[in-house]
Motif scaffolding. Structure first.
Motif, mmCIF file in Angstrom:
data_model
loop_
_atom_site.group_PDB
_atom_site.id
_atom_site.type_symbol
_atom_site.label_atom_id
_atom_site.label_comp_id
_atom_site.label_asym_id
_atom_site.label_seq_id
_atom_site.Cartn_x
_atom_site.Cartn_y
_atom_site.Cartn_z
ATOM 1 N N SER A 1 -26.767 9.182 98.471
ATOM 2 C CA SER A 1 -25.683 8.220 98.233
ATOM 3 C C SER A 1 -25.332 8.097 96.756
ATOM 4 C CB SER A 1 -26.084 6.834 98.776
ATOM 5 O OG SER A 1 -27.260 6.372 98.130
ATOM 6 N N ARG B 1 -24.242 2.692 102.160
ATOM 7 C CA ARG B 1 -25.194 1.642 101.800
ATOM 8 C C ARG B 1 -24.789 0.289 102.376
ATOM 9 N NH1 ARG B 1 -27.987 1.822 96.098
ATOM 10 N NH2 ARG B 1 -29.021 3.843 96.231
ATOM 11 N N SER C 1 -25.954 0.506 105.762
ATOM 12 C CA SER C 1 -27.303 1.100 105.874
ATOM 13 C C SER C 1 -27.304 2.459 106.572
ATOM 14 C CB SER C 1 -28.253 0.135 106.605
ATOM 15 O OG SER C 1 -28.382 -1.084 105.910
#
Length: 488
Positions: free
Chosen positions: A348, A389, A392
């Motif tokens: 990420s 993010r 999740s």
């Protein structure tokens, strides 16, 4: 909290007042729920036929009468098991367990009565009415609980608590009660062994003097519950005198033990010769419970990998197309018993994210966390990474860690080695169980929590873990993810 703000007024309700009002409201909804279920099942299963044939005699009983009796007995059982009592409502599973237990006993009583009286009850009528009735009752109680929790967060429908003990214990218990307003204990004042008057340092709790000033403090604050936070300056005879001085039925005495963060199932009270001994079972990390947890993790991870395989494929393509570098990010983490493993995540961040960590750490420490690196608007996070993010999604590949046995679906956060080097000795207890994809701290604030709160929640899980608790945490995780409550 100032003295003027907590002075008792005639309009303030005691525990008995608000609990009586609440109990009456729940009683009405319980009755309506049972009427709807029992008569609804009767009509759906039997139509409008009203007769019931008995096997042993020339006797005809009305299903309408049977339904009325069932509802009355069910309501009596709910009352006898104190399912609407102020000590069980609002928090924990006790209320739900009592509702289920009392309902099962009504079912057993009906079966015994039908057998002894040779009454031929329609099996569908019984086998549908009771399970559905329990589910509807639990749903009704859950809805009431949401309302009650909202009221308690604003100070309503709560016991007014006066803390009595040493200054340190009063501050400690006051903080713990403030963490859980849904439990229904609102601190309105204190009396401390030092005799201090005024707001206690580092808190909003006002002290009204020493131990001998309890009666005056009760009058000024309108408190209906006295919580003894420590017994250092309160010998048994003094505690007994204090209990005798309380108004019967309106004021209550609670003794808070020194132990905190201990789950209810581990605590058992046993009176011996007038001594209320509290037995605290030590947590277990082996045996049947551990094998059950591993089986749950294995089956759960396999099912989730199959169900989420399209999501895994889409995210793989997104990461590959939008940012140069590998799709997955492997990072060494510390797991069970201090062993290390490589945790798998979708990448990420930019490729050189680790190299830029040092320059950003100083900024992060300025935000007040000296162990965990957490930064809002981290410049290393890619656009796709920020989206992953938030929900999740970057952590979905950790299902393979669960499948391999490095991690569990639920457990403490898996730390980095550099974080472990800064741990206090007691924090190492988190390595007694496998780290988890999600855990108690993730569903209780996650990136917004302080280091102390993160540790407290992780250790609470380690000390009190169970399969039921894991399922509750997974459900709360799903709710948090759907609301976009991910990491920074």
């Amino acid at each position: 909290m100032t003295a003027e703000s907590i002075r008792a007024t005639p309009s303030q309700a005691t525990t008995r007042d608000w609990s009586t009002r609440y109990s009456r409201r729940v009683l009405v909804t319980d009755l309506l729920a049972l009427i709807w279920v029992v008569f609804g099942v009767q009509i759906a299963w039997l139509g409008f036929s009203s007769n019931l044939a008995a096997n042993s005699a020339d006797l005809r009983l009305s299903y309408f009468a049977i339904s009325v009796v069932v509802i009355i007995v069910w309501m009596i059982a709910l009352a006898l098991y104190d399912t609407r009592g102020d000590r069980v409502i609002g928090v924990g599973s006790t209320e739900y367990r009592l509702v289920a237990d009392s309902s099962v006993r009504v079912f057993g009583l009906l079966a015994i009565a039908a057998f002894l009286l040779h009454v031929d009850l329609a099996r569908g009528y019984v086998l549908i009415a009771f399970p559905v009735g329990i589910l509807v009752l639990l749903l009704s109680r859950w809805m009431w609980r949401q309302w009650l929790v909202a009221e308690r967060k604003h100070g309503g429908y709560s016991a007014r608590v006066l803390l009595v003990g040493s200054t340190a214990s009063v501050l400690h218990i006051g903080r713990e009660l403030a963490r859980a307003p849904e439990a229904g204990y609102r601190v309105v004042g204190a009396t401390v062994s030092s005799g201090t008057r005024g707001v206690l340092g580092g808190s909003t709790i006002e002290s009204f003097g020493g131990i001998d000033d309890v009666a005056e403090a009760l009058r000024l604050t309108g408190a209906d519950t006295v919580v003894i936070t420590s017994s250092d300056d309160l010998p048994p005879e003094r505690v007994r005198q204090l209990s005798w001085s309380l108004e019967p039925g309106r004021q209550h005495l609670v003794v808070a033990p020194s132990l905190t963060d201990i789950g209810g199932p581990r605590i058992h009270t046993r009176p011996v010769q007038g001594l209320p001994l509290i037995h605290v079972e030590t947590p277990t990390y082996s045996g049947r419970k551990l094998y059950t947890k591993r089986a749950f993790d294995l089956i759960g991870s396999l099912v989730l990998i199959v169900l989420l395989s399209p999501v895994l494929l889409v995210l793989t393509l997104l990461v590959k197309v939008t940012s140069p570098g590998p799709v997955f990010f492997l990072q060494e983490r510390v797991g069970l018993n201090g062993s290390t493993f490589h945790m798998i995540k979708f990448r990420s961040m930019v490729v050189n994210a680790e190299a830029r960590l040092q320059e950003l750490s100083a900024l992060d420490r300025a935000e007040g966390n000296a162990v965990l690196f957490k930064m809002k608007n981290d410049p290393r996070v890619t656009r796709v990474g920020a989206f992953m993010r938030r929900y999740s999604l970057d952590e979905v590949p950790q299902l393979f860690n669960v499948l391999l046995g490095n991690m569990s679906l639920v457990g403490p956060r898996p730390p980095l080695s550099r974080e472990v080097e800064r741990y206090d000795s007691h924090v190492h207890r988190r390595f007694l169980v496998k780290p988890g994809m999600t855990g108690l701290w993730q569903v209780s604030g996650r990136s917004d929590l302080s280091w102390e709160d993160s540790v407290r929640l992780d250790l609470y899980y380690v000390e009190n873990w169970s399969l039921v608790a894991d399922m509750v945490i997974l459900w709360r995780t799903l709710r948090a993810i759907s609301a976009g409550g991910g990491a920074y």
